[in-house]
Design a protein around this motif. Structure first.
Motif, PDB file in Angstrom:
ATOM      1  N   LYS A 243       3.173  12.303   1.572  1.00  0.00           N
ATOM      2  CA  LYS A 243       3.318  12.911   0.253  1.00  0.00           C
ATOM      3  C   LYS A 243       3.448  14.428   0.347  1.00  0.00           C
ATOM      4  CE  LYS A 243       1.118   9.207  -2.346  1.00  0.00           C
ATOM      5  NZ  LYS A 243      -0.047   8.761  -3.157  1.00  0.00           N
ATOM      6  N   SER A 244       2.776  15.026   1.327  1.00  0.00           N
ATOM      7  CA  SER A 244       2.907  16.475   1.534  1.00  0.00           C
ATOM      8  C   SER A 244       4.324  16.831   1.965  1.00  0.00           C
ATOM      9  CB  SER A 244       1.906  16.957   2.594  1.00  0.00           C
ATOM     10  OG  SER A 244       0.576  16.752   2.161  1.00  0.00           O
ATOM     11  N   CYS A 245       4.892  16.016   2.849  1.00  0.00           N
ATOM     12  CA  CYS A 245       6.269  16.255   3.310  1.00  0.00           C
ATOM     13  C   CYS A 245       7.262  16.108   2.166  1.00  0.00           C
ATOM     14  CB  CYS A 245       6.627  15.276   4.427  1.00  0.00           C
ATOM     15  SG  CYS A 245       5.750  15.557   5.980  1.00  0.00           S
ATOM     16  N   GLU A 246       7.087  15.076   1.348  1.00  0.00           N
ATOM     17  CA  GLU A 246       7.985  14.855   0.224  1.00  0.00           C
ATOM     18  C   GLU A 246       7.896  15.999  -0.781  1.00  0.00           C
ATOM     19  OE1 GLU A 246       6.713  11.085  -1.238  1.00  0.00           O
ATOM     20  OE2 GLU A 246       7.885   9.929   0.212  1.00  0.00           O
ATOM     21  N   ALA A 247       6.664  16.447  -1.062  1.00  0.00           N
ATOM     22  CA  ALA A 247       6.466  17.540  -2.016  1.00  0.00           C
ATOM     23  C   ALA A 247       7.051  18.844  -1.487  1.00  0.00           C
ATOM     24  CB  ALA A 247       4.980  17.708  -2.318  1.00  0.00           C
ATOM     25  N   ALA A 249       9.597  19.185   0.598  1.00  0.00           N
ATOM     26  CA  ALA A 249      11.058  19.107   0.515  1.00  0.00           C
ATOM     27  C   ALA A 249      11.538  19.398  -0.903  1.00  0.00           C
ATOM     28  CB  ALA A 249      11.531  17.731   0.970  1.00  0.00           C
ATOM     29  N   LYS A 250      10.869  18.815  -1.898  1.00  0.00           N
ATOM     30  CA  LYS A 250      11.258  19.051  -3.293  1.00  0.00           C
ATOM     31  C   LYS A 250      11.077  20.517  -3.666  1.00  0.00           C
ATOM     32  CE  LYS A 250      10.281  14.414  -5.079  1.00  0.00           C
ATOM     33  NZ  LYS A 250       9.425  13.620  -6.010  1.00  0.00           N
ATOM     34  N   ALA A 251       9.956  21.094  -3.237  1.00  0.00           N
ATOM     35  CA  ALA A 251       9.679  22.490  -3.561  1.00  0.00           C
ATOM     36  C   ALA A 251      10.717  23.421  -2.927  1.00  0.00           C
ATOM     37  CB  ALA A 251       8.277  22.866  -3.090  1.00  0.00           C
ATOM     38  N   MET A 252      11.070  23.148  -1.682  1.00  0.00           N
ATOM     39  CA  MET A 252      12.037  23.994  -0.980  1.00  0.00           C
ATOM     40  C   MET A 252      13.398  23.986  -1.670  1.00  0.00           C
ATOM     41  SD  MET A 252      10.682  25.602   1.511  1.00  0.00           S
ATOM     42  CE  MET A 252      12.151  26.124   2.376  1.00  0.00           C
ATOM     43  N   PHE A 253      13.849  22.815  -2.092  1.00  0.00           N
ATOM     44  CA  PHE A 253      15.141  22.737  -2.773  1.00  0.00           C
ATOM     45  C   PHE A 253      15.086  23.392  -4.151  1.00  0.00           C
ATOM     46  CE2 PHE A 253      16.070  19.419   0.380  1.00  0.00           C
ATOM     47  CZ  PHE A 253      17.316  19.857   0.778  1.00  0.00           C
ATOM     48  N   ALA A 304       8.301   0.711  -2.078  1.00  0.00           N
ATOM     49  CA  ALA A 304       9.040   1.903  -2.496  1.00  0.00           C
ATOM     50  C   ALA A 304       8.094   2.875  -3.197  1.00  0.00           C
ATOM     51  CB  ALA A 304      10.186   1.512  -3.426  1.00  0.00           C
ATOM     52  N   HIS A 305       8.513   4.129  -3.282  1.00  0.00           N
ATOM     53  CA  HIS A 305       7.717   5.172  -3.916  1.00  0.00           C
ATOM     54  C   HIS A 305       7.562   4.895  -5.407  1.00  0.00           C
ATOM     55  CE1 HIS A 305       6.336   9.148  -5.105  1.00  0.00           C
ATOM     56  NE2 HIS A 305       6.241   9.488  -3.835  1.00  0.00           N
ATOM     57  N   GLY A 306       6.385   5.187  -5.948  1.00  0.00           N
ATOM     58  CA  GLY A 306       6.141   4.951  -7.367  1.00  0.00           C
ATOM     59  C   GLY A 306       7.094   5.713  -8.270  1.00  0.00           C
ATOM     60  N   GLY A 307       7.545   6.873  -7.816  1.00  0.00           N
ATOM     61  CA  GLY A 307       8.471   7.676  -8.600  1.00  0.00           C
ATOM     62  C   GLY A 307       9.922   7.414  -8.273  1.00  0.00           C
ATOM     63  N   SER A 308      10.220   6.260  -7.722  1.00  0.00           N
ATOM     64  CA  SER A 308      11.588   5.930  -7.299  1.00  0.00           C
ATOM     65  C   SER A 308      12.603   6.042  -8.429  1.00  0.00           C
ATOM     66  CB  SER A 308      11.639   4.510  -6.736  1.00  0.00           C
ATOM     67  OG  SER A 308      10.971   4.417  -5.509  1.00  0.00           O
ATOM     68  N   THR A 309      13.805   6.461  -8.036  1.00  0.00           N
ATOM     69  CA  THR A 309      14.956   6.440  -8.937  1.00  0.00           C
ATOM     70  C   THR A 309      15.728   5.153  -8.690  1.00  0.00           C
ATOM     71  OG1 THR A 309      16.368   7.512  -7.303  1.00  0.00           O
ATOM     72  CG2 THR A 309      15.132   8.955  -8.807  1.00  0.00           C
ATOM     73  N   ALA A 310      16.803   4.956  -9.444  1.00  0.00           N
ATOM     74  CA  ALA A 310      17.641   3.775  -9.227  1.00  0.00           C
ATOM     75  C   ALA A 310      18.242   3.790  -7.828  1.00  0.00           C
ATOM     76  CB  ALA A 310      18.749   3.724 -10.284  1.00  0.00           C
ATOM     77  N   VAL A 311      18.619   4.973  -7.346  1.00  0.00           N
ATOM     78  CA  VAL A 311      19.180   5.090  -5.998  1.00  0.00           C
ATOM     79  C   VAL A 311      18.141   4.676  -4.955  1.00  0.00           C
ATOM     80  CG1 VAL A 311      20.076   6.690  -4.262  1.00  0.00           C
ATOM     81  CG2 VAL A 311      20.829   6.872  -6.641  1.00  0.00           C
ATOM     82  N   ALA A 312      16.902   5.105  -5.162  1.00  0.00           N
ATOM     83  CA  ALA A 312      15.828   4.758  -4.222  1.00  0.00           C
ATOM     84  C   ALA A 312      15.573   3.255  -4.215  1.00  0.00           C
ATOM     85  CB  ALA A 312      14.550   5.508  -4.582  1.00  0.00           C
ATOM     86  N   VAL A 313      15.593   2.634  -5.386  1.00  0.00           N
ATOM     87  CA  VAL A 313      15.388   1.183  -5.468  1.00  0.00           C
ATOM     88  C   VAL A 313      16.540   0.463  -4.764  1.00  0.00           C
ATOM     89  CG1 VAL A 313      15.268  -0.800  -7.031  1.00  0.00           C
ATOM     90  CG2 VAL A 313      14.016   1.301  -7.569  1.00  0.00           C
ATOM     91  N   ARG A 314      17.763   0.937  -4.989  1.00  0.00           N
ATOM     92  CA  ARG A 314      18.917   0.347  -4.300  1.00  0.00           C
ATOM     93  C   ARG A 314      18.738   0.413  -2.794  1.00  0.00           C
ATOM     94  NH1 ARG A 314      23.758   4.137  -4.415  1.00  0.00           N
ATOM     95  NH2 ARG A 314      22.809   4.842  -2.463  1.00  0.00           N
TER      96      ARG A 314
END
Length: 352
Positions: A243-247, A249-253, A304-314
């Motif tokens: 979760k730290s890595c994911e957060a 990455a989001k923060a950097m972008f 899958a991640h709880g905050g998944s998008t449609a792309v993530a579910v696919r």
């Protein structure tokens, strides 16, 4: 290939789940059917909204009147809500009606349901989640990423065997490299738990039976910089790291976007380099990896991640397809019998 999708699982259900199912059906012709599991009226309404035909032979709605919330205790709620979308979808896999289970819902509940209904592979005491992270050399899987927060050294030894089997047969890695997460590369670094785990892995590797190369202790930066296929840790540590890595990455972008639109010159430069930015974002995004296989249960289960998008579910559905088609579980079973603790034959299973 048939998939049981927990249509009610996740922060943005059922919209993203229906959207992901629709995209998967369009992109992957080998999918024979997707079972959309959850409240029938809600699912049917969302399918109509998104233009997904419920009369198609490739789509089936399976009614499940209960939903396990993201904040509910997993194991207890699985037993209490027997008609939850997670339980009903898992029953489809148990009965052989579906080849894979996919959910962006309550992780603890999915792990508990899989363990109770599908049971564990012989030789496995605790299942583990293998989550992929982008690495300079490919994909590094963090194992465990949340299924087993109170792991024992022997659990991580089995994770090493299972993770290397996944890397070999799904990712095509001939000689998987396995590291142990610690606070330093030196052999003597770490907690009592990591030291005991290190000793067990080293002893096993020295027998010549290990179906992987044990590289010793690794640190956080090695997840991205070093050629590694599997990094072992307990589920608590793995979940925090993931979760730290994911957060990050989001923060950097987010910061990068702010800086690139700060003035006209930067905006022009950003437009020129747009392709590079898009490529990096896709590689770093959790959406691209979709879901993580729960290794160790008698069935294909993708978390899958709880905050998944449609792309993530696919993409989670795609991971389920790959895990099933490459026969990961049979390979894990064969490997554990041949080279696992108590095994006698150092030979590895051949072929995919």
């Amino acid at each position: 290939m048939k998939v049981a999708l927990d249509a009610m699982g996740g922060d943005h259900a059922p919209a993203v789940n229906i959207g992901g199912a629709k995209e998967a059906l369009q992109l992957y012709p080998t999918i024979e059917k997707i079972f959309l599991v959850g409240d029938e009226e809600t699912i049917r309404a969302e399918c109509q909204k998104q233009g997904l035909s419920t009369t198609s032979p490739r789509v089936a709605i399976v009614h499940a009147p209960e939903v396990i919330g993201m904040a509910e205790p997993g194991a207890k709620t699985v037993r209490r809500k027997k008609q939850s979308s997670i339980n009903v979808a898992m029953d489809l896999v148990k009965a052989g009606e579906a080849d894979a289970f996919v959910s962006a819902g309550n992780t603890g509940a999915a792990v508990a349901s899989a363990t109770i209904k599908l049971r564990l592979i012989e030789g496995v005491d605790r299942a583990g989640i293998a989550s992929g992270l982008p690495n300079e050399h490919g994909i590094c899987h963090l194992l465990d990423a949340g299924a087993n927060p109170e792991a024992k050294p022997e659990h991580l030894l089995v994770y090493a065997i299972m993770g290397s089997a996944f890397a070999r047969h799904v990712l095509g890695v001939k000689h998987p490299k396995v590291g142990l997460m610690s606070n330093g590369e030196e052999d003597e670094k770490g907690t009592t738990f990591t030291k005991e785990t290190f000793a067990l892995l080293r002893e096993f590797a020295d027998t010549g039976k290990a179906p992987f190369d044990f590289v010793g202790n690794v640190e956080g930066h090695d997840l991205f910089e070093t050629q590694l296929d599997v990094v072992l840790c307990d589920g608590f540590t793995g979940n925090v790291v993931l979760k730290s890595c994911e957060a990050t990455a989001k923060a950097m972008f987010k910061w990068l976007k702010k800086e690139l639109t700060a003035n006209t010159v930067r905006m022009i430069g950003a437009k020129i380099a747009k392709g590079a930015f898009v490529a990096v974002k896709e590689r770093a995004s959790a959406e691209s990896y979709g879901g993580s296989p729960l290794l160790g249960v008698n069935g294909v289960v993708i978390i899958a991640h709880g905050g998944s998008t449609a792309v993530a579910v696919r993409n989670a559905i795609r991971v389920g397809m790959e895990t099933f088609e490459h026969r990961v579980n049979p390979h894990i079973e064969a490997t554990l019998k041949q080279v696992g603790p108590g095994g006698t034959d150092p030979a590895l299973p051949s072929g995919n």
